[in-house]
Design an enzyme around this catalytic site. Structure first.
Site, mmCIF file in Angstrom:
data_model
loop_
_atom_site.group_PDB
_atom_site.id
_atom_site.type_symbol
_atom_site.label_atom_id
_atom_site.label_comp_id
_atom_site.label_asym_id
_atom_site.label_seq_id
_atom_site.Cartn_x
_atom_site.Cartn_y
_atom_site.Cartn_z
ATOM 1 N N LYS A 154 38.922 61.331 17.491
ATOM 2 C CA LYS A 154 39.231 61.069 16.087
ATOM 3 C C LYS A 154 38.831 62.247 15.197
ATOM 4 O O LYS A 154 37.855 62.945 15.484
ATOM 5 C CB LYS A 154 38.485 59.821 15.623
ATOM 6 C CG LYS A 154 38.818 58.582 16.414
ATOM 7 C CD LYS A 154 37.820 57.474 16.212
ATOM 8 C CE LYS A 154 37.868 56.897 14.810
ATOM 9 N NZ LYS A 154 37.085 55.644 14.712
ATOM 10 N N SER A 229 39.798 51.907 13.248
ATOM 11 C CA SER A 229 40.070 53.214 12.693
ATOM 12 C C SER A 229 40.484 54.251 13.746
ATOM 13 O O SER A 229 40.849 55.377 13.408
ATOM 14 C CB SER A 229 38.822 53.728 11.972
ATOM 15 O OG SER A 229 37.720 53.827 12.879
ATOM 16 N N SER A 253 36.885 49.064 15.861
ATOM 17 C CA SER A 253 37.677 50.286 15.690
ATOM 18 C C SER A 253 38.155 50.938 16.977
ATOM 19 O O SER A 253 39.039 51.790 16.944
ATOM 20 C CB SER A 253 36.885 51.308 14.868
ATOM 21 O OG SER A 253 36.753 50.869 13.541
#
Length: 549
Positions: A154, A229, A253
């Site tokens: 990420k 996320s 997430s």
């Protein structure tokens, strides 16, 4: 005396009987109200889906290109072995994934910064090591299990030299000065970082969209969400743009995007993996719910990947243990019972039932259905424990340069002048408008649920739990159903290990799956069940045609 006391006794009995009757009537009334609310909620869900289906009609759906290179269909573990045996070069593998990212990213918007040229150079160095004999096949397997294999992570996970905005306009263009601990560990294991992927603003929303990079689309249906996320990460793995990736999880997430995008994701026992370099985290935070975990198309990659990420804490878990599925206690829950959440669809319950039945045929113990009271307050419990995470969200989303006043920022958003996303402002509104959860209630409810589950699961039990009431929904529709993520978030609060397991596709062609939960430090049970369910149900399904020779 006996005769005079008889009326009093009868009166007392009558009062008790009346009290019981009143309680019965109240319970019946509550059941009726609950049934009415569930009906209304289901109708609202259908209306939401219908309205959004008109907004996102089929003409807007884009298909990603077919998979032509067989390298993209291999697990990270098998790629590492092929590179060690010199059946493939690292350069060939890295270039294959770079090409695939270029093919799909214009449609998905998953990768937001890359180091393609540097990764090819890294791969060349790996190939030189093998070709010169500087490292043997055996040595590589033991000390660098992912030598030559590409990976992604990420954008909110610090990667030296790459974008590190965390999805915030205030940090747009900022580059990371160092690698997060988990990235360092992967590099030490020989893996080659390819790129970083999209995230919501400061990671806190159940969709992947921010004002820095825009929105990431689901490879199975681009009108649908990828979750958040770790949404960019799940999307690029599912579409074969990366064999493995590092996710982070504070409220689902890792598991939410893994579910929506049909890949495996493991949230380890909290505290096992370092969180240094994860957004603003320094690694010194006490008792945080945040953890890092592996994401992959294949279950076989999770264990070796987790082994690397755990680092020196590897002795705390039993990844080398052989799990005898015959001696596994299987438990399940059909839904949480949280009245704020949507009802679990019939199709979702059916796939859960199939998984339960399969494991039941292997185990010598009877299956047990759980209906624990604490699950009915998933969202509220998580909301309380988020206040224990520290930090100041209103300040953090300005890169700690100032503090956002939600009442001043809302008018700016209405005229398109705000640099913040609606989810960020909704979080601020939640704090400003709604009262905090009662601390005594939240802590006692969490403790009771934790104790009950610990007792049930023990050292040889797993809980099969719905991932979500339904598969990936339309973009933006999560604003109208914000409490459904409680299905994931409750296990962050409890700090139990959980593996998200894909179980094929729905009638609409969207990924289905379940969560496999075990007691703390029993991660190996989750992973063993994930491997078994993959074997039985097929696991990841390609979101596009696969060219066969």
């Amino acid at each position: 005396m006996a005769s005079s006391s008889a009326p009093a006794t009868r009166n007392s009995s009558a009062k008790k009987g009346g009290s019981r009757t009143l309680r019965t009537i109240k319970r019946m009334a509550l059941c009726v109200l609950a049934a009415v609310w569930v009906f209304i909620h289901n109708v609202l869900d259908k209306i939401i889906d219908f309205v959004f289906s008109l907004i996102y009609d089929d003409s807007q759906k884009k298909n990603i290109p077919e998979i032509k290179d067989p390298i993209l269909l291999k697990s990270a573990t098998s790629l590492a072995e092929a590179i060690r045996k010199r059946e493939l070069t690292s350069v060939t593998v890295v270039k294959a994934y770079i090409q695939r990212i270029k093919e799909v990213n214009g449609i998905l918007n998953a990768v937001v910064d890359d180091r393609f040229e540097e990764s090819i150079k890294d791969a060349e160095e790996v190939d030189k090591l093998f070709d010169s004999g500087a490292i043997s096949e055996k040595e590589a397997k033991e000390t660098k299990p992912f030598l030559g294999v590409p990976f992604t992570t990420k954008e909110s996970t610090s990667c030296k030299g790459l974008n590190f905005s965390m999805g915030m306009v205030a940090r747009k263009g900022m580059k990371a000065e160092d690698d997060a601990d988990v990235v360092k560990l992967m590099k030490e294991a020989g893996a080659i970082l390819l790129a970083v992927t999209n995230v919501p603003e400061l990671n806190l929303w159940c969709e992947t969209r921010c004002n820095v990079y825009g929105q990431t689309c689901n490879p199975y249906n681009t009108t649908r969400t990828v979750g958040g996320s770790s949404g960019g990460e799940a999307a690029i793995i599912a579409s074969c743009g990366s064999p493995i990736g590092i996710g982070t999880d504070i409220g689902g997430s890792i598991r939410m995007p893994a579910f929506y995008c049909g890949v495996f994701g493991h949230k380890p026992t909290t505290g096992l993996t370092s969180i240094k370099g994860i957004s603003f985290r320094t690694g010194l935070e006490a008792d945080s719910m945040v953890c890092c975990g592996p994401m992959s198309k294949y279950a076989e990659d999770l264990e070796p990947f987790l082994r690397v990420m755990v680092g020196k804490k590897i002795s705390q878990i039993q990844l080398n243990s052989t799990v005898n599925l015959k001696e596994l206690h299987i438990m399940y829950a059909e839904e949480s019972g949280d009245m704020r959440a949507s009802s679990v669809t019939v199709e979702t319950k059916q796939i859960l039932a199939k998984a339960v039945h399969h494991l039941e045929t292997l185990s010598t113990y009877p299956v047990e259905k759980l209906d624990l009271l604490g699950f009915k307050s998933c969202f509220r419990i998580w909301r309380y424990w988020m206040t224990k995470e520290g930090g100041n969200f209103a300040r953090d989303i300005t890169n700690r340069q100032s503090e956002v006043n939600v009442w001043q920022e809302l008018p700016k958003m209405l005229i398109g002048q705000s640099t913040h996303t609606l989810p960020a402002l909704l979080k601020l509104l939640d704090t400003a408008i709604f009262p905090p959860e009662n601390a005594e209630w939240a802590e006692s409810t969490k403790a009771r649920l934790q104790d009950e589950l610990m007792e049930k699961l023990g050292r040889n039990g797993v809980l099969l739990f719905p991932s979500h009431p339904f598969p990936a929904s339309y973009h933006y529709s999560s604003f109208l159903r914000p409490y459904n993520f409680g299905y994931w978030a409750i296990f962050n609060v409890l700090k139990f290990p959980v593996t998200q397991v894909p179980l094929g596709l729905s009638k609409e062609g969207l990924p289905l799956g379940i969560q496999v939960v075990a007691a703390p430090l029993q991660d190996h049970l989750c992973l063993a069940v994930a491997r078994e369910l993959e074997k039985a149900f097929g696991g990841w399904v390609a979101p596009c045609p696969v060219k066969t020779k």
